[in-house]
Design a protein around this motif. Structure first.
Motif, PDB file in Angstrom:
ATOM      1  N   VAL A 102      -8.173   4.157  -2.444  1.00  0.00           N
ATOM      2  CA  VAL A 102      -6.803   3.667  -2.303  1.00  0.00           C
ATOM      3  C   VAL A 102      -6.752   2.237  -2.836  1.00  0.00           C
ATOM      4  O   VAL A 102      -7.782   1.608  -3.085  1.00  0.00           O
ATOM      5  CB  VAL A 102      -6.331   3.701  -0.832  1.00  0.00           C
ATOM      6  CG1 VAL A 102      -6.339   5.131  -0.306  1.00  0.00           C
ATOM      7  CG2 VAL A 102      -7.210   2.822   0.053  1.00  0.00           C
ATOM      8  N   TRP A 156      -0.961   0.878  -1.827  1.00  0.00           N
ATOM      9  CA  TRP A 156      -0.896   2.028  -0.930  1.00  0.00           C
ATOM     10  C   TRP A 156      -1.003   1.591   0.526  1.00  0.00           C
ATOM     11  O   TRP A 156      -0.288   2.078   1.398  1.00  0.00           O
ATOM     12  CB  TRP A 156      -2.017   3.002  -1.272  1.00  0.00           C
ATOM     13  CG  TRP A 156      -2.007   4.272  -0.470  1.00  0.00           C
ATOM     14  CD1 TRP A 156      -1.359   5.430  -0.757  1.00  0.00           C
ATOM     15  CD2 TRP A 156      -2.670   4.496   0.787  1.00  0.00           C
ATOM     16  NE1 TRP A 156      -1.573   6.366   0.222  1.00  0.00           N
ATOM     17  CE2 TRP A 156      -2.374   5.819   1.189  1.00  0.00           C
ATOM     18  CE3 TRP A 156      -3.485   3.713   1.595  1.00  0.00           C
ATOM     19  CZ2 TRP A 156      -2.873   6.367   2.371  1.00  0.00           C
ATOM     20  CZ3 TRP A 156      -3.968   4.254   2.773  1.00  0.00           C
ATOM     21  CH2 TRP A 156      -3.661   5.559   3.164  1.00  0.00           C
ATOM     22  N   ASN A 170       2.206   0.004   1.726  1.00  0.00           N
ATOM     23  CA  ASN A 170       3.215   1.026   2.033  1.00  0.00           C
ATOM     24  C   ASN A 170       2.972   1.645   3.408  1.00  0.00           C
ATOM     25  O   ASN A 170       3.928   1.919   4.160  1.00  0.00           O
ATOM     26  CB  ASN A 170       3.188   2.124   0.959  1.00  0.00           C
ATOM     27  CG  ASN A 170       3.762   1.652  -0.361  1.00  0.00           C
ATOM     28  OD1 ASN A 170       4.595   0.729  -0.386  1.00  0.00           O
ATOM     29  ND2 ASN A 170       3.348   2.259  -1.453  1.00  0.00           N
TER      30      ASN A 170
END
Length: 235
Positions: A198, A202, A205
């Motif tokens: 990741v 990400w 978020n």
């Protein structure tokens, strides 16, 4: 300098403080150098070693006539002998039994071995309390209880009293992995992000979905194999 490292009749307050700091550093280095077994799993030999090391290390603080030279030499000698004995114990089983001791069976097929309890100076009450710590309340359910050389008691239950595992009922389970720390005290752990596959966007978020706007407000965030984020805010 002589007051710190040499022999003095009376230690001043400044000398005492400096010696204390040095002794603390030496003790830390010795603790890091000695094999982890001597710290985590004390056998009789290890127990004696730790006590002697502590007494020698603190001696320059308690007595100004003890120089650091007199401390370092026995420390290095003890460290050498501990390393040598540990190596020989691994190579020769009888030698290891002599220094570390042998396991002793305290319960054999549901029956308490009284002679071994007396030999190890363990009362029945103490044995039962150790079993209760492991959520065992009936001696008859215990197949073997073994006193290990490091003073831990290993317990093997009869098959009927053993807990059921997924393999026993042929249940498929998902493999479990240790969660990766991706945020520690408001900072990304970049190497763990790469390992988890990741990126920072990400993660941000995911934080927004948990109503966290600033990464600085995150004390700890971990990510498991199923991409589930565990979050702990500061304060």
């Amino acid at each position: 300098m002589t007051e710190i490292f040499g022999r003095v009749e009376e230690i001043t307050l400044a000398g005492f403080l400096i010696r204390t700091v040095i002794v603390g550093c030496v003790g830390y280095l010795v603790g890091r150098s000695v094999y982890k077994r001597a710290v985590n799993q004390l056998t009789t030999y290890d127990f004696a070693l730790i006590w002697i090391l502590g007494a020698i290390t603190v001696s320059p603080v308690l007595d100004g006539k003890v120089s650091f030279t007199y401390m370092i030499v026995p420390l290095l000698t003890l460290f050498f002998w501990h390393t040598a004995f540990s190596f020989i114990s691994m190579k020769y089983r009888k030698f290891g039994f002599f220094f570390n001791g042998k396991p002793a069976i305290l319960i054999d097929n549901g029956k308490v071995v009284v002679k071994n309890l007396k030999r190890q100076f363990i009362s029945v009450d103490l044995l039962l309390s150790e079993l209760r710590i492991q959520n065992i309340f009936d001696v008859s359910e215990v197949k073997y209880a073994i006193l290990e050389p490091n003073a831990h008691i290993s317990v093997i239950m009869f098959d009927a009293g053993s807990p059921v595992t997924p393999a026993d009922i042929k249940l498929k389970v998902k493999p479990s992995n240790l969660p990766l720390i991706i945020i520690n005290e408001g900072k990304f752990i970049l190497e763990n992000l790469v390992t988890a596959g990741v990126d920072e966007k990400w993660v941000l978020n995911q934080l927004n979905m948990k109503h966290v706007k600033e990464i600085n407000s995150v004390f700890l965030a971990t990510l498991d194999s199923s991409k589930k984020v565990y979050l702990l805010k500061k304060g």
